[in-house]
Design a protein around this motif. Structure first.
Motif, PDB file in Angstrom:
ATOM      1  N   LEU B  24      57.239  19.808  56.457  1.00 54.79           N
ATOM      2  CA  LEU B  24      57.859  20.809  57.475  1.00 54.79           C
ATOM      3  C   LEU B  24      56.892  22.112  56.679  1.00 54.79           C
ATOM      4  O   LEU B  24      56.405  23.201  57.470  1.00 54.79           O
ATOM      5  CB  LEU B  24      59.364  20.934  57.179  1.00 54.79           C
ATOM      6  CG  LEU B  24      59.879  22.077  58.388  1.00 54.79           C
ATOM      7  CD1 LEU B  24      59.865  21.511  59.643  1.00 54.79           C
ATOM      8  CD2 LEU B  24      61.033  22.730  57.650  1.00 54.79           C
ATOM      9  N   VAL B  25      57.030  22.441  55.350  1.00 53.43           N
ATOM     10  CA  VAL B  25      56.322  23.539  54.949  1.00 53.43           C
ATOM     11  C   VAL B  25      55.013  23.702  55.142  1.00 53.43           C
ATOM     12  O   VAL B  25      54.177  24.489  55.492  1.00 53.43           O
ATOM     13  CB  VAL B  25      56.666  23.500  53.417  1.00 53.43           C
ATOM     14  CG1 VAL B  25      55.730  24.636  52.674  1.00 53.43           C
ATOM     15  CG2 VAL B  25      58.108  23.938  53.162  1.00 53.43           C
ATOM     16  N   ALA B  26      54.140  22.384  54.881  1.00 49.30           N
ATOM     17  CA  ALA B  26      52.883  22.209  55.116  1.00 49.30           C
ATOM     18  C   ALA B  26      52.386  22.600  56.606  1.00 49.30           C
ATOM     19  O   ALA B  26      51.395  23.296  56.585  1.00 49.30           O
ATOM     20  CB  ALA B  26      52.380  20.838  54.658  1.00 49.30           C
ATOM     21  N   ILE B  27      52.971  22.000  57.480  1.00 54.07           N
ATOM     22  CA  ILE B  27      52.757  22.469  58.802  1.00 54.07           C
ATOM     23  C   ILE B  27      52.862  23.958  59.164  1.00 54.07           C
ATOM     24  O   ILE B  27      51.944  24.510  59.755  1.00 54.07           O
ATOM     25  CB  ILE B  27      53.663  21.537  59.962  1.00 54.07           C
ATOM     26  CG1 ILE B  27      53.184  19.949  59.918  1.00 54.07           C
ATOM     27  CG2 ILE B  27      53.730  21.896  61.364  1.00 54.07           C
ATOM     28  CD1 ILE B  27      54.268  19.227  60.380  1.00 54.07           C
ATOM     29  N   ALA B  28      54.135  24.423  58.767  1.00 55.63           N
ATOM     30  CA  ALA B  28      54.214  25.942  58.963  1.00 55.63           C
ATOM     31  C   ALA B  28      53.135  26.707  58.336  1.00 55.63           C
ATOM     32  O   ALA B  28      52.529  27.468  58.794  1.00 55.63           O
ATOM     33  CB  ALA B  28      55.518  26.365  58.432  1.00 55.63           C
ATOM     34  N   VAL B  29      52.489  26.381  57.097  1.00 57.96           N
ATOM     35  CA  VAL B  29      51.471  26.915  56.211  1.00 57.96           C
ATOM     36  C   VAL B  29      50.190  26.809  56.924  1.00 57.96           C
ATOM     37  O   VAL B  29      49.491  27.581  57.177  1.00 57.96           O
ATOM     38  CB  VAL B  29      51.545  26.460  54.733  1.00 57.96           C
ATOM     39  CG1 VAL B  29      50.398  26.987  54.083  1.00 57.96           C
ATOM     40  CG2 VAL B  29      52.800  26.970  54.127  1.00 57.96           C
ATOM     41  N   ALA B  30      50.184  25.302  57.348  1.00 58.74           N
ATOM     42  CA  ALA B  30      48.837  25.178  57.990  1.00 58.74           C
ATOM     43  C   ALA B  30      48.720  26.025  59.308  1.00 58.74           C
ATOM     44  O   ALA B  30      47.619  26.791  59.340  1.00 58.74           O
ATOM     45  CB  ALA B  30      48.773  23.655  58.622  1.00 58.74           C
ATOM     46  N   ILE B  34      45.839  29.127  59.317  1.00 54.73           N
ATOM     47  CA  ILE B  34      44.642  28.985  60.050  1.00 54.73           C
ATOM     48  C   ILE B  34      44.682  29.910  61.300  1.00 54.73           C
ATOM     49  O   ILE B  34      43.682  30.673  61.343  1.00 54.73           O
ATOM     50  CB  ILE B  34      44.699  27.403  60.924  1.00 54.73           C
ATOM     51  CG1 ILE B  34      44.318  26.366  59.783  1.00 54.73           C
ATOM     52  CG2 ILE B  34      43.484  27.602  62.029  1.00 54.73           C
ATOM     53  CD1 ILE B  34      44.428  25.054  60.285  1.00 54.73           C
ATOM     54  N   ILE B  35      45.559  30.265  61.977  1.00 51.91           N
ATOM     55  CA  ILE B  35      45.784  31.465  62.878  1.00 51.91           C
ATOM     56  C   ILE B  35      45.797  32.587  62.342  1.00 51.91           C
ATOM     57  O   ILE B  35      44.809  33.613  62.560  1.00 51.91           O
ATOM     58  CB  ILE B  35      47.001  31.455  63.654  1.00 51.91           C
ATOM     59  CG1 ILE B  35      47.257  30.007  64.438  1.00 51.91           C
ATOM     60  CG2 ILE B  35      47.128  32.440  64.696  1.00 51.91           C
ATOM     61  CD1 ILE B  35      48.630  29.586  65.255  1.00 51.91           C
ATOM     62  N   GLY B  36      46.186  32.922  61.198  1.00 51.57           N
ATOM     63  CA  GLY B  36      46.353  34.247  60.431  1.00 51.57           C
ATOM     64  C   GLY B  36      44.892  34.327  59.856  1.00 51.57           C
ATOM     65  O   GLY B  36      44.191  35.503  60.165  1.00 51.57           O
ATOM     66  N   GLY B  37      44.385  33.282  59.294  1.00 53.74           N
ATOM     67  CA  GLY B  37      42.915  33.316  58.857  1.00 53.74           C
ATOM     68  C   GLY B  37      41.934  33.657  59.786  1.00 53.74           C
ATOM     69  O   GLY B  37      40.975  34.784  59.341  1.00 53.74           O
ATOM     70  N   MET B  99      45.948  31.603  53.701  1.00 51.08           N
ATOM     71  CA  MET B  99      45.418  32.370  54.828  1.00 51.08           C
ATOM     72  C   MET B  99      44.018  33.095  54.227  1.00 51.08           C
ATOM     73  O   MET B  99      42.883  33.195  55.112  1.00 51.08           O
ATOM     74  CB  MET B  99      46.108  33.458  55.293  1.00 51.08           C
ATOM     75  CG  MET B  99      46.019  34.205  56.559  1.00 51.08           C
ATOM     76  SD  MET B  99      46.963  35.524  56.830  1.00 51.08           S
ATOM     77  CE  MET B  99      48.466  34.611  57.251  1.00 51.08           C
ATOM     78  N   ALA B 100      44.063  33.594  53.098  1.00 47.97           N
ATOM     79  CA  ALA B 100      42.978  34.533  52.496  1.00 47.97           C
ATOM     80  C   ALA B 100      41.742  33.311  52.434  1.00 47.97           C
ATOM     81  O   ALA B 100      40.485  33.536  52.891  1.00 47.97           O
ATOM     82  CB  ALA B 100      43.089  34.682  51.133  1.00 47.97           C
ATOM     83  N   TYR B 101      41.851  32.184  51.819  1.00 44.12           N
ATOM     84  CA  TYR B 101      40.832  30.983  51.747  1.00 44.12           C
ATOM     85  C   TYR B 101      40.287  30.783  53.193  1.00 44.12           C
ATOM     86  O   TYR B 101      38.933  30.508  53.318  1.00 44.12           O
ATOM     87  CB  TYR B 101      41.590  29.970  51.127  1.00 44.12           C
ATOM     88  CG  TYR B 101      41.290  29.868  49.292  1.00 44.12           C
ATOM     89  CD1 TYR B 101      40.264  29.666  48.770  1.00 44.12           C
ATOM     90  CD2 TYR B 101      42.480  30.476  48.893  1.00 44.12           C
ATOM     91  CE1 TYR B 101      40.231  29.982  47.565  1.00 44.12           C
ATOM     92  CE2 TYR B 101      42.490  30.390  47.550  1.00 44.12           C
ATOM     93  CZ  TYR B 101      41.337  30.138  46.637  1.00 44.12           C
ATOM     94  OH  TYR B 101      41.377  30.545  45.512  1.00 44.12           O
ATOM     95  N   ASN B 102      41.285  30.537  54.215  1.00 43.17           N
ATOM     96  CA  ASN B 102      40.680  30.069  55.478  1.00 43.17           C
ATOM     97  C   ASN B 102      39.823  31.398  55.962  1.00 43.17           C
ATOM     98  O   ASN B 102      38.993  31.108  56.825  1.00 43.17           O
ATOM     99  CB  ASN B 102      41.783  29.758  56.344  1.00 43.17           C
ATOM    100  CG  ASN B 102      42.512  28.396  56.110  1.00 43.17           C
ATOM    101  OD1 ASN B 102      41.755  27.952  55.281  1.00 43.17           O
ATOM    102  ND2 ASN B 102      43.587  28.177  56.553  1.00 43.17           N
TER     103      ASN B 102
END
Ligand SMILES: Nc1ncnc2c1ncn2[C@@H]1O[C@H](COP(=O)(O)OP(=O)(O)OP(=O)(O)O)[C@@H](O)[C@H]1O
Ligand SMILES: [Mg+2]
Lengths: 261, 217
Positions: B24-30, B34-37, B99-102
């Motif tokens: 759940l955490v991973a999906i939310a973070v992805a 990605i969108i934020g990045g 987000m920063a890395y993406n």
């Protein structure tokens, strides 16, 4: 050549256009008129300013002086700023098709989507109507069967024909060609030339920059020789290619005739 | 040494729950990263310096400090003023970090789309922002898939760091079971295996996606 009655009204007018890149003046007061349904070819040595002129016509280059008009409407508007100018130029460009030397097809979209993206997003055309229009344009360039293929799977000649169809889908008033065949393998040049000839037969107004002397001679109503940012000589293609007045034109043609590069 | 996997089997449902929370955490973070990045990248390339420089500073900040420190900072630092549930802090912390890395990836791939694409779109009559939306960003996104995939695989492994602030993901979930069974080795072996399987699945997914988009680059 044309049978339409309105061929003596100007579609594109270039008036005393100057363009500088820093200290280098690339266009030094160019004047040129393309009448409705006419085809004008521009030839000249590398660096003479042909691309800059063509790109200035649809404002990919911003000119420093002079005026450019499309169908009586001024393209460059130094008096307009920001969003107002953006809206103005977007409207103007919808009426001008531009074909680039390196095709610049959108690789993430299929052939048909390349052709229909602009009509759909800019004219609000629904998907079905747009697809019909797109197929019509692809048929025009002989590539209907490639509709659902991606650009990376096409040959250079096919790519350029799709690029032409993409421009035609906006029903432009004029088509601008910047060395549409120079990036192609010699055996692929003819298929693109054929499409351009068929446009000529349909009385499309065209401004063509080319290194293909025999094609230019064949297809155009009027021909210009540019060198050093000025129009050195302009006349009928027959005269320009066989019996030019200017020494510079003769020298250029001597180097380039028979060897189309 | 004698292995005893019986406690692992007993507590397997707890471990699966941990996988659930971690996923759940991973999906939310992805999604967030990605969108934020992408948004951060577009803004930092296409807007004025007053807007883009703070964003570049943000990217730099998150890329030059450890993830664990960022999480502690958010959880305990901000915890002085507001109480945020650990899982939310975990998602935000990991989300900003990746987000920063993406964004860094998107900045490079957006810049790699040729000027010819921009000009072709403008010549059809598309405006500046429409060109970015319809032409530049989709192409940049496709080009980003391999590196985005790598980042997301790293990110999934980093969800284990959230155990430090008490998010009940896989590693945290095992801690109670280990403390009562005294079988850390067996548990960690199984957990490592679970991460390995997830990793393989993600790599397969990434490869599939790359194959599906390669001809659109
Ligand atoms: N963006 C630019 N910045 C600076 N100089 C430029 C730029 N674009 C063109 N030039 C210069 O302007 C001159 C005219 O270039 P242009 O591309 O219009 O020539 P051309 O006649 O199209 O040549 P070719 O036959 O090689 O395509 C050249 O000297 C070129 O180096
Ligand atoms: Mg040129």
């Amino acid at each position: 050549m044309s049978t339409e009655q309105s061929t003596d009204t100007p579609m594109v007018e270039v008036r005393n256009v100057h363009k500088r890149f820093g200290d280098l003046e690339v266009l030094k007061g160019i004047n040129l008129t393309v009448n409705r349904g006419k085809i004008i070819s521009i030839i000249g040595p590398s660096g003479s300013g042909k691309s800059t002129l063509l790109r200035s016509v649809n404002h990919l280059e911003v000119i420093d002086e002079g005026a450019i008009l499309l169908d009586g409407v001024q393209v460059n508007r130094p008096d307009m700023k920001g969003l107002a100018f953006e809206r103005h130029i977007n409207n103007i460009r919808q009426n001008m098709g531009m074909v680039f030397q390196h095709f610049n097809l959108f690789p993430h979209l299929s052939t048909i989507d390349n052709v229909t993206l602009a009509p759909r997003k800019l004219k609000g055309m629904d998907k079905k109507t747009a697809r019909e229009l797109g197929m019509e344009q692809l048929e025009r360039v002989g590539l209907a069967e490639k509709a659902d293929v991606f650009p990376n799977w096409l040959s250079g000649g096919q790519k350029q024909r799709v690029a032409i169809a993409r421009a035609l889908a906006m029903k432009p008033k004029v088509m601008l060609f910047d060395e549409a065949t120079s990036a192609l393998d010699p055996e692929l040049v003819e298929e693109v030339n054929r499409v351009m000839r068929s446009l000529a037969e349909e009385h499309m107004t065209m401004l063509i920059v080319t290194h293909e002397m025999s094609f230019a001679r064949d297809v155009s109503d009027w021909a210009l020789f540019m060198d050093g940012g000025v129009v050195v000589e302009e006349c009928t293609p027959d005269k320009l290619f066989s019996n030019p007045d200017q020494e510079r034109t003769r020298n250029f043609l001597q180097k380039h005739l028979g060897n189309n590069h | 040494m004698v292995f005893d996997f019986a406690p692992v089997i007993t507590y397997f449902p707890t471990l699966l729950k941990g996988v659930g929370v971690g996923s759940l955490v991973a999906i939310a973070v992805a999604l967030m990263s990605i969108i934020g990045g992408l948004v951060v990248a577009v803004i930092s390339i296409y807007t004025k310096k007053v807007v883009s420089w703070p964003l570049r500073f943000f990217i730099w900040l998150f890329m030059t400090t450890p993830l664990l420190l960022q999480l502690y900072f958010l959880y305990f630092g901000l915890g002085e003023w507001i109480l945020i549930p650990a899982i939310v802090v975990g998602i935000l912390g990991l989300g900003f970090h990746y987000m920063a890395y993406n964004a860094d990836i998107f900045i490079a791939t957006i810049k790699s789309v040729s000027d010819g694409q921009y000009e072709a779109s403008r010549s059809l009559g598309f405006g500046h922002w429409n060109t970015i939306l319809y032409i530049i960003v989709p192409q940049a996104f496709i080009r980003s898939i391999p590196q985005l995939g790598n980042n997301m695989i790293l990110m999934v492994k980093d969800t284990s760091v959230l155990s430090a602030i008490g998010v009940a993901e896989l590693v945290y979930a095992s801690q109670y079971a280990i403390s009562v069974s005294f079988r850390p080795f067996e548990f960690f072996m199984v957990i490592a295996l679970m991460y390995y399987v997830i990793n393989i699945l993600m790599e397969l997914g990434q490869a599939w996606l790359e194959r599906r988009t390669a001809y659109r680059r």
